[in-house]
Design an enzyme around this catalytic site. Structure first.
Site, PDB file in Angstrom:
ATOM      1  N   LYS A  36       0.844  -1.204   0.000  1.00 18.48           N
ATOM      2  CA  LYS A  36       0.000   0.000   0.000  1.00 18.48           C
ATOM      3  C   LYS A  36       0.882   1.258   0.000  1.00 18.48           C
ATOM      4  CE  LYS A  36      -0.105   0.053   5.022  1.00 18.48           C
ATOM      5  NZ  LYS A  36      -0.731  -0.549   6.208  1.00 18.48           N
ATOM      6  N   ARG A 134     -11.006   0.173  14.621  1.00 15.08           N
ATOM      7  CA  ARG A 134     -10.911   0.941  13.383  1.00 15.08           C
ATOM      8  C   ARG A 134     -11.936   0.417  12.389  1.00 15.08           C
ATOM      9  NH1 ARG A 134      -4.932   1.384  10.695  1.00 15.08           N
ATOM     10  NH2 ARG A 134      -5.493  -0.626   9.849  1.00 15.08           N
ATOM     11  N   TYR A 265      18.544  30.194   8.284  1.00 17.89           N
ATOM     12  CA  TYR A 265      17.444  30.941   8.916  1.00 17.89           C
ATOM     13  C   TYR A 265      17.494  30.833  10.430  1.00 17.89           C
ATOM     14  CZ  TYR A 265      14.897  30.855   4.410  1.00 17.89           C
ATOM     15  OH  TYR A 265      14.495  31.002   3.118  1.00 17.89           O
ATOM     16  N   MET A 313      13.920  24.940   2.567  1.00 16.77           N
ATOM     17  CA  MET A 313      12.999  24.236   1.682  1.00 16.77           C
ATOM     18  C   MET A 313      13.747  23.329   0.702  1.00 16.77           C
ATOM     19  SD  MET A 313       9.964  25.768  -0.738  1.00 16.77           S
ATOM     20  CE  MET A 313       9.094  26.576   0.594  1.00 16.77           C
TER      21      MET A 313
HETATM   22  C1  LIG Z   1       0.022  -1.737   6.783  1.00 22.57           C
HETATM   23  C2  LIG Z   1      -0.650  -2.964   7.166  1.00 22.57           C
HETATM   24  C3  LIG Z   1       0.057  -4.161   7.362  1.00 22.57           C
HETATM   25  C4  LIG Z   1       1.571  -4.238   7.377  1.00 22.57           C
HETATM   26  O1  LIG Z   1       2.067  -3.803   8.619  1.00 22.57           O
HETATM   27  P1  LIG Z   1       3.659  -3.796   8.907  1.00 22.57           P
HETATM   28  O2  LIG Z   1       3.774  -3.337  10.314  1.00 22.57           O
HETATM   29  O3  LIG Z   1       4.245  -2.811   7.940  1.00 22.57           O
HETATM   30  O4  LIG Z   1       4.137  -5.166   8.672  1.00 22.57           O
HETATM   31  C5  LIG Z   1      -0.668  -5.321   7.572  1.00 22.57           C
HETATM   32  N1  LIG Z   1      -2.017  -5.301   7.624  1.00 22.57           N
HETATM   33  C6  LIG Z   1      -2.730  -4.153   7.489  1.00 22.57           C
HETATM   34  C7  LIG Z   1      -4.218  -4.203   7.576  1.00 22.57           C
HETATM   35  C8  LIG Z   1      -2.084  -2.956   7.266  1.00 22.57           C
HETATM   36  O5  LIG Z   1      -2.789  -1.835   7.122  1.00 22.57           O
END
Ligand SMILES: *Cc1c(COP(=O)(O)O)cnc(C)c1O
Length: 376
Positions: A36, A134, A265, A313
């Site tokens: 993801k 969640r 800065y 920046m």
């Molecule tokens: C991001 C995620 C993972 C992976 O988690 P890691 O700690 O990066 O291994 C697994 N399951 C779900 C639902 C996630 O959102």
């Protein structure tokens, strides 16, 4: 790599490290690598293709669009969209391209049923709430869920998933145990009703620390990119993993300053001796957080030098007074890079510690903002 960019910094992605990390985590048939958010900033397609080459049979993406990108590139693996489908186009694409949306409530379930058909049911993954607070069906909802699913010919539940809230915290082991027990109870009912269903619970932390509670499928994310979810607390959890991302930027200019001269800065750093200062072409616009000002080091010529003054920046300054000969055009490594003997590269973990965050955030930010260069 994009030709036009606002930064001379480069984000190097070692696909070989990703391949080796994946192989270290277990059998490909039991892993659903999490790619993801553009593969945690490492590049969705290059990472998916690399994992496909070493046998990945399944991917977890975030949105349906990420799944579509994989399909359009010809990848035929099972794809689960952890964030589910959001809107008509998503549902349609999920059905047409066999992308499995995660479903975590009855409204989503109705949408799914409306977009499948009896000849070609929409495959879905059932999110189960076990303690993350969640997404997902609660234990109390499961009997009704099973009843609904039995009456639906347009959807096909193939996977049950849940997610740990604190598998990376050894002191919270009891909470993780409760989540395992809830998931086992929920999925026992689901798998009795739908015997072909598979179960998936473990993230990177659970894979590394709790072998044996992985059900059919585990979902490693951070560990694939080389990270240890336990951070500095448990270096031993995964001694072999290799960080796949490194970031460098060129030295643009070098200048000698007398003692008593302020740099950048806000005059937050003033030389207390004659200093040689290198100006490097990376700043907060490229993901080098301004909060790191005066709090990080970079590697130049394989040696660590202190960063001084505010991060700007597009520019950052280094005190290279003690660093030996350095020329404009030499590379400063914000993370990773070649090291001289006895030196250690800066890790995403080290930057995260300095920022009070986790390496996930450092990787996502830098990977998405800096042009990437891929190494096979
Ligand atoms: C991001 C995620 C993972 C992976 O988690 P890691 O700690 O990066 O291994 C697994 N399951 C779900 C639902 C996630 O959102």
């Amino acid at each position: 790599m994009n030709d036009s960019t606002f930064t001379p910094a480069r984000c190097h992605i070692d696909l070989g490290a990703i391949r080796r990390n994946f192989t270290r985590l277990g059998a490909a048939s039991e892993l659903m690598p999490v790619i993801k958010s553009d593969a945690y900033g490492h590049g969705l397609l290059p990472v998916a293709q690399t994992l496909s080459d070493v046998g990945a049979q399944c991917f977890a993406v975030g949105v349906i669009d990420e799944g579509l990108t994989l399909r359009n590139a010809g990848l035929g693996q099972r794809i689960v969209a952890l964030l589910g489908a959001n809107g008509e186009a998503d549902w349609h694409a999920a059905h047409t391209h066999n992308i499995i949306p995660a479903i975590g409530d009855f409204i989503q379930l109705e949408c799914a049923a409306a977009h499948g058909d009896a000849g070609h049911p929409l495959s879905i993954a059932l999110q189960c709430e076990t303690g993350m607070g969640r997404l997902g069906f609660t234990e109390e909802e499961i009997p009704h869920l099973i009843e609904c699913l039995r009456g639906m010919t347009h959807v096909h539940p193939i996977l049950a998933v849940s997610h740990f809230a604190c598998a990376d915290m050894p002191e919270q082991e009891g909470y993780t145990d409760i989540q395992v027990r809830r998931f086992a109870a929920i999925t026992e009912a689901l798998c009795t009703a739908f015997p072909h269903m598979q179960r998936s619970l473990a993230n990177s932390a659970a894979i590394l620390a709790r072998k044996g509670i992985q059900f059919e499928m585990s979902r490693p994310g951070l560990a694939i990119y080389g990270g240890n979810p336990f951070g500095s607390a448990r270096q031993d959890a995964c001694p072999d993993l290799e960080w796949a991302m490194s970031v460098c930027a060129p030295v643009l200019s070098i200048r000698d300053f007398a003692s008593g001269q302020s740099i950048s800065y806000g005059c937050t750093f003033t030389t207390c001796r004659p200093c040689r200062i290198a100006v490097v072409g990376i700043g907060y616009a490229a993901g080098l957080a301004r909060a790191l000002s005066n709090r990080t080091t970079m590697l130049v010529n394989g040696r660590r030098v202190p960063q001084v003054g505010r991060v700007c920046m597009g520019l950052t300054m280094l005190d290279i007074s003690d660093a030996g000969p350095i020329q404009p055009g030499d590379l400063a490594w914000v993370m990773g890079g070649p090291v001289a003997e006895g030196q250690h590269p800066v890790t995403p973990q080290e930057l995260a510690d300095a920022l009070g965050t986790i390496p996930y955030e450092v990787l996502c930010l830098m990977g998405s903002l800096i042009p990437r260069v891929f190494h096979a």
